[in-house]
Design a protein around this motif. Structure first.
Motif, PDB file in Angstrom:
ATOM      1  N   SER A 103       0.851  -1.192   0.000  1.00  0.00           N
ATOM      2  CA  SER A 103       0.000   0.000   0.000  1.00  0.00           C
ATOM      3  C   SER A 103       0.885   1.240   0.000  1.00  0.00           C
ATOM      4  O   SER A 103       1.918   1.288   0.673  1.00  0.00           O
ATOM      5  N   SER A 104       0.458   2.242  -0.751  1.00  0.00           N
ATOM      6  CA  SER A 104       1.262   3.455  -0.884  1.00  0.00           C
ATOM      7  C   SER A 104       1.052   4.382   0.299  1.00  0.00           C
ATOM      8  O   SER A 104      -0.080   4.689   0.674  1.00  0.00           O
ATOM      9  N   GLU A 105       2.154   4.842   0.864  1.00  0.00           N
ATOM     10  CA  GLU A 105       2.121   5.808   1.946  1.00  0.00           C
ATOM     11  C   GLU A 105       2.517   7.201   1.457  1.00  0.00           C
ATOM     12  O   GLU A 105       2.496   8.155   2.218  1.00  0.00           O
ATOM     13  N   TYR A 106       2.877   7.300   0.193  1.00  0.00           N
ATOM     14  CA  TYR A 106       3.524   8.511  -0.307  1.00  0.00           C
ATOM     15  C   TYR A 106       2.639   9.747  -0.183  1.00  0.00           C
ATOM     16  O   TYR A 106       3.006  10.730   0.473  1.00  0.00           O
ATOM     17  N   LEU A 107       1.449   9.725  -0.796  1.00  0.00           N
ATOM     18  CA  LEU A 107       0.622  10.917  -0.792  1.00  0.00           C
ATOM     19  C   LEU A 107       0.100  11.238   0.605  1.00  0.00           C
ATOM     20  O   LEU A 107      -0.085  12.412   0.946  1.00  0.00           O
ATOM     21  N   ARG A 108      -0.145  10.208   1.407  1.00  0.00           N
ATOM     22  CA  ARG A 108      -0.620  10.470   2.768  1.00  0.00           C
ATOM     23  C   ARG A 108       0.408  11.271   3.553  1.00  0.00           C
ATOM     24  O   ARG A 108       0.072  12.188   4.290  1.00  0.00           O
ATOM     25  N   GLN A 109       1.696  10.921   3.358  1.00  0.00           N
ATOM     26  CA  GLN A 109       2.740  11.629   4.094  1.00  0.00           C
ATOM     27  C   GLN A 109       3.100  12.966   3.449  1.00  0.00           C
ATOM     28  O   GLN A 109       3.741  13.795   4.075  1.00  0.00           O
ATOM     29  N   CYS A 110       2.669  13.162   2.202  1.00  0.00           N
ATOM     30  CA  CYS A 110       2.970  14.423   1.514  1.00  0.00           C
ATOM     31  C   CYS A 110       1.775  15.363   1.483  1.00  0.00           C
ATOM     32  O   CYS A 110       1.863  16.461   0.914  1.00  0.00           O
ATOM     33  N   ALA A 111       0.656  14.966   2.075  1.00  0.00           N
ATOM     34  CA  ALA A 111      -0.593  15.704   1.892  1.00  0.00           C
ATOM     35  C   ALA A 111      -0.515  17.140   2.400  1.00  0.00           C
ATOM     36  O   ALA A 111      -1.233  18.019   1.892  1.00  0.00           O
ATOM     37  N   ASN A 112       0.335  17.417   3.379  1.00  0.00           N
ATOM     38  CA  ASN A 112       0.419  18.768   3.940  1.00  0.00           C
ATOM     39  C   ASN A 112       1.528  19.595   3.296  1.00  0.00           C
ATOM     40  O   ASN A 112       1.791  20.724   3.738  1.00  0.00           O
ATOM     41  N   ASP A 113       2.165  19.051   2.281  1.00  0.00           N
ATOM     42  CA  ASP A 113       3.269  19.764   1.649  1.00  0.00           C
ATOM     43  C   ASP A 113       2.731  20.855   0.721  1.00  0.00           C
ATOM     44  O   ASP A 113       1.704  20.680   0.071  1.00  0.00           O
ATOM     45  N   ALA A 114       3.452  21.972   0.640  1.00  0.00           N
ATOM     46  CA  ALA A 114       3.013  23.093  -0.202  1.00  0.00           C
ATOM     47  C   ALA A 114       2.965  22.697  -1.665  1.00  0.00           C
ATOM     48  O   ALA A 114       2.081  23.137  -2.416  1.00  0.00           O
ATOM     49  N   ARG A 115       3.901  21.875  -2.084  1.00  0.00           N
ATOM     50  CA  ARG A 115       3.940  21.456  -3.479  1.00  0.00           C
ATOM     51  C   ARG A 115       2.677  20.656  -3.823  1.00  0.00           C
ATOM     52  O   ARG A 115       2.110  20.793  -4.899  1.00  0.00           O
ATOM     53  N   PHE A 116       2.246  19.814  -2.885  1.00  0.00           N
ATOM     54  CA  PHE A 116       1.027  19.030  -3.096  1.00  0.00           C
ATOM     55  C   PHE A 116      -0.171  19.955  -3.237  1.00  0.00           C
ATOM     56  O   PHE A 116      -1.030  19.777  -4.101  1.00  0.00           O
ATOM     57  N   ARG A 117      -0.225  20.983  -2.399  1.00  0.00           N
ATOM     58  CA  ARG A 117      -1.348  21.922  -2.481  1.00  0.00           C
ATOM     59  C   ARG A 117      -1.321  22.695  -3.796  1.00  0.00           C
ATOM     60  O   ARG A 117      -2.368  22.986  -4.386  1.00  0.00           O
ATOM     61  N   ASP A 118      -0.127  23.032  -4.281  1.00  0.00           N
ATOM     62  CA  ASP A 118      -0.021  23.747  -5.558  1.00  0.00           C
ATOM     63  C   ASP A 118      -0.524  22.882  -6.716  1.00  0.00           C
ATOM     64  O   ASP A 118      -1.205  23.374  -7.615  1.00  0.00           O
TER      65      ASP A 118
END
Length: 961
Positions: free
Chosen positions: A113-128
């Protein structure tokens, strides 16, 4: 057992803790290396163990450009899928298989199971980037792993996800075996990937639980206290054994038997394992392999190093073995988790590849982390032993197989039995193969830096392989890419770059076949190539037979290098011979994958050009050339004179007896006429200080001396066979100095005028566009036409010229020139069908794997530090108008990277259909303009978008808001 039952392992690749490739993995195993990492940080938490089993590579880096991914997709994609993609490419390279269009290839794969986006969800780049839920799903959900790989590698068979917890990768192998045996595919890939986030983080252990309390995994040891979980990816490539041998593949190991089952309800709890389930599994695998335990030299156990799991696994093995034999300590027991940790979905693959490597090299690797054997296991008198140092595995040992187990939490069990290939199974591929190209090693890469790294790897390879196996493997087992060169063995045995490194660029290459005219032929031409290439010989012999049957003409004497040179003066022989050679040579080029976009011919060479364009078939063409030559042979002889004059400067030298026969360049023409007239003209021209040279022809072609046969020539012209459809090959007429799109114009009038009027080759060449890349191939003897192109386009860097048959005064042999020609054609951007240049498949050997150009693609600050610089900042917009600035910002938001220019193609930037729909939606939202997909696709660039918006008439108003 059916012929399809045995499955050959022909390729494999891996990224495991401590090893980025197969060779390093084997080095670590044979030397008993533990690839776990001790961490510096030690949180003050009870039971915290500062140990991890990470990959050695930077998991934030990935060669997105190599796979055509946009910056946006690369940043959003699950790193497990990115790692698997690179590893799958290397596995195919290991097998000598070229990705692209694998019509009969299946893939069975799984990941954690991928943990990547869950751990990146609060990153500014993700929000952009603001990815939609659907976009997050298709870039990260494990349901899309197999289809993602199939899309990028061109796999057109079954692409199926396999999920069986820790048994995933071995179940994937079993499914691939079943697919191959049943004929559902001819090639199958299997693999799995697990990537833990963060890589450099330890774990909390509790006594009696699955996590090791001392930071080591110790299968079957008295000190065992659990396992250490880690990251890894492994991919293998398989074929039916009979297919692998027929293809000349290296068979690493043979899969004899597989079995997959489930414990069912016969166990204490869902997470525990079942003795009876494992026993059934082993019996099924042995039955499938038609083997008994005495055939096994080793068992690669699941071996988690847990107090409950290891004794149950040992008991299952011993009880099944004892059903067949009373022998003791004949089978080595090991578990690779001691070396690399428990790689979860990829755990079985780590053991499978270890077993395959032991078979390949004939050595058994030591089991580490076992000081004292587990006292709860009955070792004494059992079939098993633990070895603590590497041991050779002699070829004559009757124990030729290794069994590999993997058990998934929940109860799915898998077992695979691999064996040594039968002695001599690969031997038949070692015979020396016949090919002119056994010393040609093509090397290419998608970037210049990658090419230089790859060349460095090649130059470290030994080149003393029998039968040109290095050349065969490089020619047939690698995808041709943008930056190209060829290597050849030097006099000292090292590999040297032949000629230059070329960049074929992104645009399409235009290939032009040039067919030379009379005067280029010589006695014995093409003889060497007939001896060297059986395909060419067969094609030319067919033309010889046609002439003998239909016009009772035997041209074989023209190919005898010791023949009578006076035959050259017999135009009845020379014209059909030249056309026959040119058509056979063009057919040979096409057979090897060199297809023309345009054709042009000089004088009689235009008959071959008309054939190549589709006006005649080859029989019609050579018969027409023979009848034309026979008519002209009956005329009074004449002369032709090459003069260093322009067409305008020739006018004062012309008369009723001296005609302008050809315009070859700005200062090169040919005059034609009677012996007396041309002799007189030559004297006067020489007195004027003008260079000139008589041509080796028998008649005054393209002059008034041809007129007596023009009426008869009209009757010889064959009917056009071309339909009214658009011709795939464009015909450039040297008679009219223009393109003829309707081949029905090549009628009797055309060929009558063609024999009488001048050849305007210089002007015809100018009808071939100079834009883009163009490859001119002289299809016939000599280099005259090559020289004419070079003179005309010497300042055009995108023009390449190639000649294919030697001149009469060439020192170089025809074979050497042909080898040189195809190399140059390949370096220009044509993908040669190299395998057709060999009389039978060569021996496959391992080649250097592609050196990817990874870049930083990561969003989560908490996981890894950001790079010092990124490539996602937009370029300076100071020179752009407000509309262009906004378009570029939208482009950046959608693709994830700034446009390189206002003319960058959306799909070259990694765009795809969903991304295009998102782009159009954003444009409509921001500007109130609904740009249609069809309008966008006409020019999918920032400038094209600007044009669409400006055509709407409402843009300026919206820009003020």
């Amino acid at each position: 057992m059916s012929a399809n039952h045995q499955i050959a392992l022909v390729g494999m690749a891996c990224r495991f803790p401590g090893a980025q490739d197969i060779d390093t993995y084997w080095h670590n195993l044979i030397n008993g290396v533990e690839s776990l990492a001790a961490l510096d940080k030690r949180p003050e938490e009870a039971g915290y163990i500062p140990v991890a089993a990470p990959l050695t590579q930077d998991i934030a880096r990935f060669d997105a450009g190599f796979f055509g991914l946009s910056a946006r997709d690369a940043a959003l994609m699950d790193p497990q899928q990115r790692l698997f993609l690179e590893c799958a490419w290397h596995a195919l390279e290991s097998a000598g298989v070229t990705p692209g269009k694998l019509t009969d290839t299946a893939l069975f794969a799984g990941c954690s199971s991928s943990e990547y986006l869950r751990q990146c969800a609060n990153d500014a780049r993700f929000r952009d980037l603001a990815p939609s839920a659907f976009e997050q799903q298709i870039t990260n959900d494990k349901d899309y792993l197999s289809s993602r790989i199939a899309w990028h590698l061109g796999l057109e068979g079954q692409a199926v996800n396999v999920q069986a917890a820790c048994a995933t990768s071995l179940v994937a192998v079993a499914e691939a075996v079943y697919a191959l045996r049943s004929g559902r595919c001819r090639l199958a890939m299997a693999g799995a990937c697990t990537l833990r986030f963060p890589q450099d983080e330890g774990y909390v252990s509790q006594q009696g639980m699955v996590f090791s309390t001392d930071g080591h995994c110790r299968p079957f040891s008295a000190e065992a206290s659990g396992t250490v979980f880690g990251s890894g990816v492994g991919v293998v490539v398989m074929k039916r054994l009979e297919d692998a041998l027929a293809d000349g593949d290296e068979v690493i190991a043979v899969i004899e038997g597989v079995a997959v089952n489930n414990d069912g309800a016969d166990k204490v709890s869902f997470t525990t394992t079942s003795l009876s389930g494992q026993q059934r599994l082993l019996r099924e695998a042995l039955t499938d392999a038609a083997m008994t335990p005495t055939s096994l030299r080793a068992i690669e156990a699941h071996g988690t190093g847990t107090l409950a799991g290891d004794p149950i696994e040992f008991s299952a093995l011993e009880s099944v073995f004892r059903e067949y034999t009373d022998k003791t300590q004949f089978c080595t027991l090991g578990a690779v988790k001691a070396n690399v940790g428990h790689l979860e979905t990829a755990a079985g693959m780590a053991g499978f590849i270890k077993a395959a490597l032991q078979i390949k090299y004939g050595w058994l690797t030591p089991q580490i982390n076992v000081e004292t054997l587990n006292p709860t296991v009955g070792w004494q008198g059992s079939p098993f032993e633990i070895i603590k140092t590497a041991e050779p595995w002699p070829e004559e040992d009757a124990r030729r197989a290794i069994g590999v187990s993997a058990f998934g939490i929940g109860g799915t069990n898998a077992h695979v039995i691999l064996s040594r290939p039968a002695k001599g199974e690969n031997a038949k591929t070692a015979a020396i193969q016949r090919s002119l190209f056994s010393r040609v090693i093509p090397v290419s890469a998608r970037s210049e830096s990658a090419l230089y790294r790859l060349l460095g790897y090649y130059k470290k390879m030994p080149v003393s392989h029998k039968g040109g196996s290095l050349a065969w493997s490089a020619q047939t087992g690698r995808m041709p890419m943008r930056y190209r060169c060829t290597l050849t063995p030097g006099s000292d045995g090292t590999l040297e770059i032949h000629d230059t490194i070329t960049d074929i660029g992104r645009g399409r290459l235009n290939v032009v076949f040039q067919f030379p005219g009379q005067g280029s032929q010589f006695i014995g031409m093409a003889r060497e190539l007939m001896n060297d290439d059986p395909v060419f010989n067969q094609r030319l012999q067919h033309k010889i037979a046609v002439l003998r049957e239909h016009v009772q003409l035997d041209i074989t004497a023209m190919f005898d290098s010791a023949g009578d040179a006076d035959l050259l003066n017999n135009t009845a022989l020379t014209q059909p011979t030249l056309v026959a050679v040119e058509i056979a040579l063009a057919e040979l080029l096409m057979h090897y994958g060199v297809m023309p976009d345009m054709v042009i011919g000089h004088s009689v060479g235009e008959i071959a050009a008309a054939w190549a364009a589709g006006a005649f078939d080859s029989e019609q063409a050579v018969i027409f050339a023979a009848k034309r030559g026979a008519l002209m042979a009956g005329l009074d002889s004449g002369r032709m004179l090459a003069v260093e004059l322009s067409e305008a400067e020739c006018q004062c030298w012309l008369s009723s007896d001296v005609a302008l026969a050809a315009v070859n360049s700005d200062n090169s023409c040919v005059l034609s006429g009677s012996h007396t007239a041309i002799a007189d003209c030559e004297k006067r021209i020489r007195r004027a200080g003008i260079r000139c040279k008589g041509l080796p022809v028998s008649h005054a072609f393209h002059s008034s001396m041809m007129e007596p046969v023009l009426a008869s020539l009209r009757d010889c012209v064959p009917d056009i066979i071309s339909s009214d459809r658009v011709q795939p090959v464009r015909f450039i007429s040297a008679l009219r100095a223009q393109e003829i799109s309707d081949l029905h114009q090549l009628d009797a009038d055309y060929w009558s005028n063609h024999a009488r009027n001048a050849v305007h080759y210089h002007q015809a060449l100018q009808q071939i566009p100079e834009r883009g890349k163009t490859l001119f191939i002289e299809v016939g003897p000599g280099s005259t036409l090559t020289s004419l192109v070079t003179q005309l386009r010497q300042s055009h860097a995108k023009t390449t010229t190639v000649r294919t048959l030697r001149r009469r005064d060439d020192v170089q042999s025809e074979g050497a020139l042909w080898v040189q020609a195809l190399q140059k054609i390949w370096r220009a951007g044509v993908d040669i069908l190299w395998a057709r240049l060999w009389d039978q498949p060569g021996q496959r050997i391992a080649l250097p794997l592609y050196p990817f150009d990874p870049e930083y693609w990561w969003m989560g600050d908490r996981i890894l530090p950001k790079p010092s610089s990124t490539k996602t900042e937009p370029p300076s917009t100071s020179k752009l108008d407000p509309l262009a600035v906004r378009i570029n910002q939208i482009w950046l938001d959608i693709t994830g990277a700034a446009a390189l220019s206002m003319h960058q193609d959306f799909y070259d930037a990694g765009g795809h259909s969903l991304m295009a729909l998102r782009l159009l939606a954003v444009l409509e939202k921001q500007f109130g303009v609904a740009v249609s997909m069809s309008d966008f696709l006409q020019q999918p660039t920032p400038s094209g978008i600007q044009r669409c918006l400006q055509n709407s008439g409402v843009v300026e108003q919206n820009l003020t808001h």
